[in-house]
Design an enzyme around this catalytic site. Sequence first.
Site, PDB file in Angstrom:
ATOM      1  N   ARG A 177      91.250 -43.389  -7.610  1.00 52.38           N
ATOM      2  CA  ARG A 177      92.160 -44.521  -7.798  1.00 52.38           C
ATOM      3  C   ARG A 177      93.601 -44.051  -7.660  1.00 52.38           C
ATOM      4  NH1 ARG A 177      88.290 -44.573 -11.997  1.00 52.38           N
ATOM      5  NH2 ARG A 177      86.872 -46.377 -11.948  1.00 52.38           N
ATOM      6  N   LYS A 201      89.282 -43.865 -15.957  1.00 56.45           N
ATOM      7  CA  LYS A 201      89.349 -44.920 -16.963  1.00 56.45           C
ATOM      8  C   LYS A 201      88.673 -44.468 -18.240  1.00 56.45           C
ATOM      9  CE  LYS A 201      89.630 -48.957 -13.928  1.00 56.45           C
ATOM     10  NZ  LYS A 201      89.006 -50.246 -13.562  1.00 56.45           N
ATOM     11  N   HIS A 272      93.482 -48.863  -2.886  1.00 57.16           N
ATOM     12  CA  HIS A 272      92.128 -49.232  -3.317  1.00 57.16           C
ATOM     13  C   HIS A 272      91.238 -49.490  -2.111  1.00 57.16           C
ATOM     14  CE1 HIS A 272      89.909 -49.845  -7.001  1.00 57.16           C
ATOM     15  NE2 HIS A 272      89.274 -50.860  -6.442  1.00 57.16           N
ATOM     16  N   ARG A 275      89.834 -46.325  -1.190  1.00 53.99           N
ATOM     17  CA  ARG A 275      88.727 -46.006  -2.113  1.00 53.99           C
ATOM     18  C   ARG A 275      87.446 -46.703  -1.638  1.00 53.99           C
ATOM     19  NH1 ARG A 275      87.494 -44.562  -7.464  1.00 53.99           N
ATOM     20  NH2 ARG A 275      86.343 -46.065  -8.713  1.00 53.99           N
ATOM     21  N   HIS A 298      82.528 -44.716 -11.662  1.00 48.80           N
ATOM     22  CA  HIS A 298      82.104 -46.033 -12.114  1.00 48.80           C
ATOM     23  C   HIS A 298      81.247 -45.906 -13.368  1.00 48.80           C
ATOM     24  CE1 HIS A 298      82.512 -47.926  -7.833  1.00 48.80           C
ATOM     25  NE2 HIS A 298      83.640 -47.977  -8.511  1.00 48.80           N
ATOM     26  N   TYR A 307      79.006 -51.581  -2.670  1.00 48.93           N
ATOM     27  CA  TYR A 307      79.229 -50.920  -1.382  1.00 48.93           C
ATOM     28  C   TYR A 307      77.985 -50.931  -0.510  1.00 48.93           C
ATOM     29  CZ  TYR A 307      83.438 -49.449  -3.736  1.00 48.93           C
ATOM     30  OH  TYR A 307      84.620 -49.456  -4.416  1.00 48.93           O
TER      31      TYR A 307
END
Length: 326
Positions: A177, A201, A272, A275, A298, A307
Amino acid sequence: MPSASRSPPYAGRVSEVVEDEGVLPEPMATTLAAYERHLTAERDLTPHTVRAYSGDVVTLLDHASRLGLTEPGELDLRTLRSWLAKQQTLGLSRSTLARRATAARVFTAWLHRSGRAPRDAGASLGSPKARRTLPPVLRADEAADLIRAAAGLADDGSPVGLRDVAMLELLYATGIRVGELVGLDVDDLDRSRNVVRVLGKGRKERSVPFGHPAARALDRWLEVGRPALRADGAGPALFLGARGRRIDQRAVRTLVHRRIADVPGAPDIGPHGLRHTAATHLLEGGADLRSVQELLGHASLATTQLYTHVTTDRLRAAYRQAHPRA
Protein backbone atom coordinates in the site's frame (compact mmCIF):
# COMPACT_ATOMS: atom_id res chain seq x y z
CA MET A 1 2.16 4.14 22.36
CA PRO A 2 0.20 6.46 20.07
CA SER A 3 1.64 9.93 19.76
CA ALA A 4 -0.11 13.08 20.91
CA SER A 5 -0.63 14.09 17.28
CA ARG A 6 -3.08 11.21 16.91
CA SER A 7 -5.54 12.49 19.47
CA PRO A 8 -9.22 12.12 18.50
CA PRO A 9 -10.53 14.87 16.22
CA TYR A 10 -13.24 15.87 18.72
CA ALA A 11 -11.19 15.50 21.91
CA GLY A 12 -11.38 18.54 24.18
CA ARG A 13 -14.36 20.10 22.39
CA VAL A 14 -17.15 17.57 22.69
CA SER A 15 -19.81 20.27 23.00
CA GLU A 16 -18.91 21.53 19.51
CA VAL A 17 -19.51 18.30 17.61
CA VAL A 18 -21.82 19.26 14.77
CA GLU A 19 -23.52 17.33 11.99
CA ASP A 20 -25.07 19.67 9.42
CA GLU A 21 -27.05 22.29 11.37
CA GLY A 22 -27.57 20.15 14.48
CA VAL A 23 -25.52 19.91 17.68
CA LEU A 24 -25.19 16.57 19.48
CA PRO A 25 -26.53 16.40 23.03
CA GLU A 26 -23.73 16.54 25.58
CA PRO A 27 -23.96 12.84 26.62
CA MET A 28 -23.68 11.76 22.99
CA ALA A 29 -20.77 14.10 22.25
CA THR A 30 -18.96 12.96 25.38
CA THR A 31 -19.46 9.30 24.45
CA LEU A 32 -18.26 10.00 20.92
CA ALA A 33 -15.02 11.51 22.26
CA ALA A 34 -14.51 8.44 24.47
CA TYR A 35 -15.12 6.18 21.48
CA GLU A 36 -12.51 8.03 19.43
CA ARG A 37 -10.01 7.63 22.27
CA HIS A 38 -10.78 3.91 22.25
CA LEU A 39 -10.19 3.67 18.48
CA THR A 40 -6.93 5.59 18.74
CA ALA A 41 -5.36 4.34 21.97
CA GLU A 42 -6.74 0.80 22.31
CA ARG A 43 -7.27 -0.30 18.72
CA ASP A 44 -4.35 1.78 17.41
CA LEU A 45 -6.21 2.75 14.22
CA THR A 46 -4.83 5.38 11.88
CA PRO A 47 -6.18 8.97 12.04
CA HIS A 48 -7.88 8.42 8.66
CA THR A 49 -9.72 5.31 9.91
CA VAL A 50 -10.70 7.04 13.16
CA ARG A 51 -12.17 9.95 11.18
CA ALA A 52 -14.11 7.56 8.94
CA TYR A 53 -15.55 5.54 11.84
CA SER A 54 -16.41 8.58 13.95
CA GLY A 55 -17.87 10.45 10.98
CA ASP A 56 -20.33 7.62 10.38
CA VAL A 57 -21.20 7.48 14.06
CA VAL A 58 -21.83 11.24 14.10
CA THR A 59 -24.51 10.84 11.42
CA LEU A 60 -26.10 8.04 13.47
CA LEU A 61 -26.11 10.03 16.72
CA ASP A 62 -27.40 13.14 14.95
CA HIS A 63 -30.26 11.07 13.50
CA ALA A 64 -31.01 9.59 16.92
CA SER A 65 -31.02 13.01 18.59
CA ARG A 66 -33.50 14.30 15.99
CA LEU A 67 -35.76 11.42 16.99
CA GLY A 68 -35.63 12.62 20.61
CA LEU A 69 -32.88 10.37 22.01
CA THR A 70 -30.31 12.02 24.28
CA GLU A 71 -28.19 9.06 25.47
CA PRO A 72 -26.24 6.65 23.25
CA GLY A 73 -27.48 3.82 25.45
CA GLU A 74 -31.00 4.50 24.18
CA LEU A 75 -30.12 3.36 20.67
CA ASP A 76 -32.24 0.44 19.49
CA LEU A 77 -32.55 -1.61 16.34
CA ARG A 78 -35.48 0.46 15.06
CA THR A 79 -33.43 3.66 15.29
CA LEU A 80 -30.50 2.05 13.50
CA ARG A 81 -32.72 0.80 10.70
CA SER A 82 -34.44 4.17 10.26
CA TRP A 83 -31.00 5.81 10.11
CA LEU A 84 -29.89 3.45 7.33
CA ALA A 85 -33.18 4.02 5.49
CA LYS A 86 -32.62 7.77 5.68
CA GLN A 87 -29.13 7.31 4.23
CA GLN A 88 -30.61 5.34 1.35
CA THR A 89 -33.08 8.13 0.53
CA LEU A 90 -30.09 10.47 0.21
CA GLY A 91 -28.85 8.35 -2.68
CA LEU A 92 -25.79 6.85 -1.00
CA SER A 93 -24.19 3.88 -2.73
CA ARG A 94 -24.58 0.31 -1.51
CA SER A 95 -20.92 0.22 -0.53
CA THR A 96 -21.30 3.39 1.58
CA LEU A 97 -24.42 2.01 3.26
CA ALA A 98 -22.62 -1.26 4.00
CA ARG A 99 -19.69 0.66 5.49
CA ARG A 100 -21.97 2.77 7.67
CA ALA A 101 -23.83 -0.30 8.90
CA THR A 102 -20.50 -1.86 9.86
CA ALA A 103 -19.48 1.35 11.67
CA ALA A 104 -22.76 1.28 13.59
CA ARG A 105 -22.31 -2.36 14.63
CA VAL A 106 -18.76 -1.71 15.84
CA PHE A 107 -19.98 1.31 17.82
CA THR A 108 -22.95 -0.40 19.48
CA ALA A 109 -20.81 -3.43 20.36
CA TRP A 110 -18.35 -1.05 22.09
CA LEU A 111 -21.22 0.70 23.90
CA HIS A 112 -22.41 -2.61 25.31
CA ARG A 113 -18.94 -3.93 26.08
CA SER A 114 -17.97 -0.75 27.93
CA GLY A 115 -21.16 -0.71 30.00
CA ARG A 116 -22.65 2.32 28.25
CA ALA A 117 -25.64 0.39 26.87
CA PRO A 118 -27.72 -2.45 28.36
CA ARG A 119 -27.62 -4.41 25.09
CA ASP A 120 -25.88 -4.45 21.73
CA ALA A 121 -28.51 -2.78 19.55
CA GLY A 122 -26.60 -3.37 16.34
CA ALA A 123 -26.01 -7.11 16.72
CA SER A 124 -28.97 -7.89 14.42
CA LEU A 125 -28.50 -4.97 12.05
CA GLY A 126 -28.22 -6.12 8.46
CA SER A 127 -26.58 -4.21 5.64
CA PRO A 128 -26.80 -4.25 1.85
CA LYS A 129 -24.11 -6.23 0.12
CA ALA A 130 -21.75 -3.92 -1.67
CA ARG A 131 -21.24 -4.64 -5.35
CA ARG A 132 -17.57 -5.44 -5.81
CA THR A 133 -16.40 -3.80 -8.99
CA LEU A 134 -13.37 -5.06 -10.84
CA PRO A 135 -10.47 -2.65 -10.34
CA PRO A 136 -8.61 -1.44 -13.44
CA VAL A 137 -5.17 -2.98 -13.81
CA LEU A 138 -2.25 -2.67 -16.20
CA ARG A 139 -1.31 -5.38 -18.63
CA ALA A 140 2.18 -6.79 -18.16
CA ASP A 141 3.46 -4.84 -21.17
CA GLU A 142 1.91 -1.62 -19.84
CA ALA A 143 3.56 -2.14 -16.47
CA ALA A 144 6.89 -2.61 -18.23
CA ASP A 145 6.28 0.53 -20.29
CA LEU A 146 5.52 2.47 -17.10
CA ILE A 147 8.85 1.55 -15.53
CA ARG A 148 10.70 2.05 -18.83
CA ALA A 149 9.27 5.54 -19.30
CA ALA A 150 10.18 6.56 -15.75
CA ALA A 151 13.69 5.10 -16.16
CA GLY A 152 14.17 7.06 -19.38
CA LEU A 153 13.45 10.30 -17.53
CA ALA A 154 15.97 9.29 -14.86
CA ASP A 155 18.83 8.69 -17.30
CA ASP A 156 20.42 11.97 -16.26
CA GLY A 157 20.89 10.56 -12.75
CA SER A 158 18.69 13.15 -11.07
CA PRO A 159 17.85 12.23 -7.45
CA VAL A 160 14.12 12.67 -7.99
CA GLY A 161 14.19 10.54 -11.14
CA LEU A 162 16.08 7.74 -9.39
CA ARG A 163 13.63 7.90 -6.49
CA ASP A 164 10.62 7.72 -8.81
CA VAL A 165 11.95 4.61 -10.57
CA ALA A 166 12.73 2.93 -7.24
CA MET A 167 9.26 3.65 -5.86
CA LEU A 168 7.47 2.45 -8.99
CA GLU A 169 9.56 -0.71 -9.13
CA LEU A 170 8.89 -1.45 -5.46
CA LEU A 171 5.15 -0.73 -5.66
CA TYR A 172 4.74 -3.03 -8.65
CA ALA A 173 7.13 -5.71 -7.36
CA THR A 174 5.53 -6.02 -3.92
CA GLY A 175 1.95 -4.74 -4.17
CA ILE A 176 2.37 -2.83 -0.89
CA ARG A 177 0.00 0.00 0.00
CA VAL A 178 1.07 3.60 -0.53
CA GLY A 179 0.89 4.20 3.24
CA GLU A 180 3.21 1.25 3.77
CA LEU A 181 5.61 2.57 1.14
CA VAL A 182 6.00 6.03 2.65
CA GLY A 183 6.44 4.51 6.11
CA LEU A 184 9.46 2.42 5.09
CA ASP A 185 12.86 3.07 6.65
CA VAL A 186 16.21 2.21 5.10
CA ASP A 187 16.71 -0.60 7.60
CA ASP A 188 13.46 -2.23 6.47
CA LEU A 189 15.27 -3.42 3.34
CA ASP A 190 17.08 -6.73 3.54
CA ARG A 191 19.24 -6.68 0.42
CA SER A 192 20.86 -10.01 1.18
CA ARG A 193 17.49 -11.71 0.67
CA ASN A 194 15.69 -9.05 -1.43
CA VAL A 195 12.95 -8.71 1.17
CA VAL A 196 11.29 -5.62 2.60
CA ARG A 197 9.75 -5.52 6.09
CA VAL A 198 6.34 -3.81 5.98
CA LEU A 199 4.15 -2.52 8.81
CA GLY A 200 0.60 -2.96 7.57
CA LYS A 201 -2.92 -2.37 8.83
CA GLY A 202 -3.40 -3.03 12.51
CA ARG A 203 0.38 -2.64 12.92
CA LYS A 204 0.84 -6.16 11.59
CA GLU A 205 4.32 -6.78 10.26
CA ARG A 206 5.05 -8.91 7.21
CA SER A 207 8.00 -9.56 4.92
CA VAL A 208 7.51 -9.12 1.19
CA PRO A 209 10.06 -10.23 -1.46
CA PHE A 210 11.01 -8.15 -4.48
CA GLY A 211 12.90 -9.00 -7.66
CA HIS A 212 16.21 -7.98 -9.18
CA PRO A 213 14.90 -5.01 -11.21
CA ALA A 214 13.53 -3.42 -8.04
CA ALA A 215 16.74 -4.27 -6.19
CA ARG A 216 18.85 -2.51 -8.84
CA ALA A 217 16.62 0.57 -8.76
CA LEU A 218 16.79 0.68 -4.96
CA ASP A 219 20.59 0.36 -5.02
CA ARG A 220 20.92 3.33 -7.39
CA TRP A 221 18.54 5.38 -5.26
CA LEU A 222 20.35 4.56 -2.02
CA GLU A 223 23.84 5.04 -3.44
CA VAL A 224 23.29 8.13 -5.58
CA GLY A 225 19.82 9.65 -5.25
CA ARG A 226 19.05 9.58 -1.54
CA PRO A 227 22.38 11.08 -0.35
CA ALA A 228 21.96 13.96 -2.82
CA LEU A 229 18.36 14.66 -1.80
CA ARG A 230 18.65 14.07 1.93
CA ALA A 231 18.10 17.06 4.25
CA ASP A 232 18.14 17.55 8.01
CA GLY A 233 15.12 15.84 9.49
CA ALA A 234 15.05 13.02 6.95
CA GLY A 235 15.84 10.48 9.65
CA PRO A 236 15.83 6.85 8.49
CA ALA A 237 13.10 7.38 5.85
CA LEU A 238 13.69 5.25 2.77
CA PHE A 239 12.00 7.60 0.31
CA LEU A 240 12.35 11.37 0.48
CA GLY A 241 10.33 14.22 -0.96
CA ALA A 242 11.64 17.16 -2.94
CA ARG A 243 12.60 18.94 0.29
CA GLY A 244 14.69 16.03 1.51
CA ARG A 245 12.38 14.70 4.21
CA ARG A 246 10.09 11.65 4.31
CA ILE A 247 7.82 11.70 1.27
CA ASP A 248 4.05 11.84 1.81
CA GLN A 249 1.28 9.80 0.22
CA ARG A 250 -0.07 12.67 -1.86
CA ALA A 251 3.27 13.12 -3.62
CA VAL A 252 3.42 9.40 -4.44
CA ARG A 253 -0.12 9.42 -5.85
CA THR A 254 0.70 12.44 -8.00
CA LEU A 255 3.83 10.72 -9.27
CA VAL A 256 2.02 7.51 -10.24
CA HIS A 257 -0.77 9.32 -12.09
CA ARG A 258 1.77 11.47 -13.94
CA ARG A 259 3.88 8.50 -14.98
CA ILE A 260 0.84 6.44 -16.02
CA ALA A 261 -0.12 9.26 -18.38
CA ASP A 262 3.11 8.53 -20.27
CA VAL A 263 1.88 5.03 -21.17
CA PRO A 264 -0.42 5.11 -24.24
CA GLY A 265 -3.76 3.41 -23.66
CA ALA A 266 -3.10 2.55 -20.00
CA PRO A 267 -5.94 3.14 -17.50
CA ASP A 268 -5.46 6.07 -15.15
CA ILE A 269 -4.60 4.28 -11.91
CA GLY A 270 -2.85 5.34 -8.73
CA PRO A 271 -0.66 3.43 -6.28
CA HIS A 272 -3.58 1.20 -5.29
CA GLY A 273 -4.03 0.35 -8.95
CA LEU A 274 -0.42 -0.86 -9.00
CA ARG A 275 -1.28 -3.00 -5.97
CA HIS A 276 -4.20 -4.50 -7.93
CA THR A 277 -1.90 -4.99 -10.90
CA ALA A 278 0.73 -6.80 -8.86
CA ALA A 279 -1.85 -9.15 -7.35
CA THR A 280 -3.45 -9.87 -10.72
CA HIS A 281 -0.13 -10.63 -12.40
CA LEU A 282 0.90 -12.90 -9.52
CA LEU A 283 -2.26 -14.96 -9.91
CA GLU A 284 -2.00 -15.02 -13.69
CA GLY A 285 1.56 -16.28 -13.28
CA GLY A 286 0.42 -19.22 -11.16
CA ALA A 287 0.76 -17.99 -7.56
CA ASP A 288 -1.70 -19.58 -5.15
CA LEU A 289 -4.34 -17.45 -3.43
CA ARG A 290 -2.98 -17.97 0.10
CA SER A 291 0.48 -16.77 -0.89
CA VAL A 292 -0.95 -13.66 -2.53
CA GLN A 293 -3.04 -13.02 0.59
CA GLU A 294 0.07 -13.13 2.75
CA LEU A 295 2.06 -10.91 0.39
CA LEU A 296 -0.67 -8.27 0.27
CA GLY A 297 -1.36 -8.39 4.00
CA HIS A 298 -5.09 -9.11 3.62
CA ALA A 299 -6.77 -10.14 6.85
CA SER A 300 -9.40 -12.12 4.94
CA LEU A 301 -8.97 -14.48 2.01
CA ALA A 302 -12.27 -13.13 0.63
CA THR A 303 -10.55 -9.82 -0.09
CA THR A 304 -7.83 -11.56 -2.09
CA GLN A 305 -10.43 -13.59 -4.00
CA LEU A 306 -11.53 -10.41 -5.75
CA TYR A 307 -8.44 -10.73 -7.93
CA THR A 308 -9.53 -14.14 -9.17
CA HIS A 309 -12.54 -12.37 -10.70
CA VAL A 310 -10.16 -9.92 -12.34
CA THR A 311 -8.06 -12.66 -13.91
CA THR A 312 -11.15 -14.62 -15.00
CA ASP A 313 -12.60 -11.50 -16.60
CA ARG A 314 -9.36 -10.87 -18.49
CA LEU A 315 -9.21 -14.47 -19.68
CA ARG A 316 -12.82 -14.26 -20.87
CA ALA A 317 -12.07 -11.07 -22.80
CA ALA A 318 -9.02 -12.67 -24.41
CA TYR A 319 -11.09 -15.72 -25.36
CA ARG A 320 -13.80 -13.60 -26.99
CA GLN A 321 -11.18 -11.73 -28.94
CA ALA A 322 -9.10 -14.70 -30.08
CA HIS A 323 -11.32 -17.76 -30.44
CA PRO A 324 -13.07 -18.12 -33.81
CA ARG A 325 -16.21 -19.55 -32.21
CA ALA A 326 -16.38 -17.27 -29.21
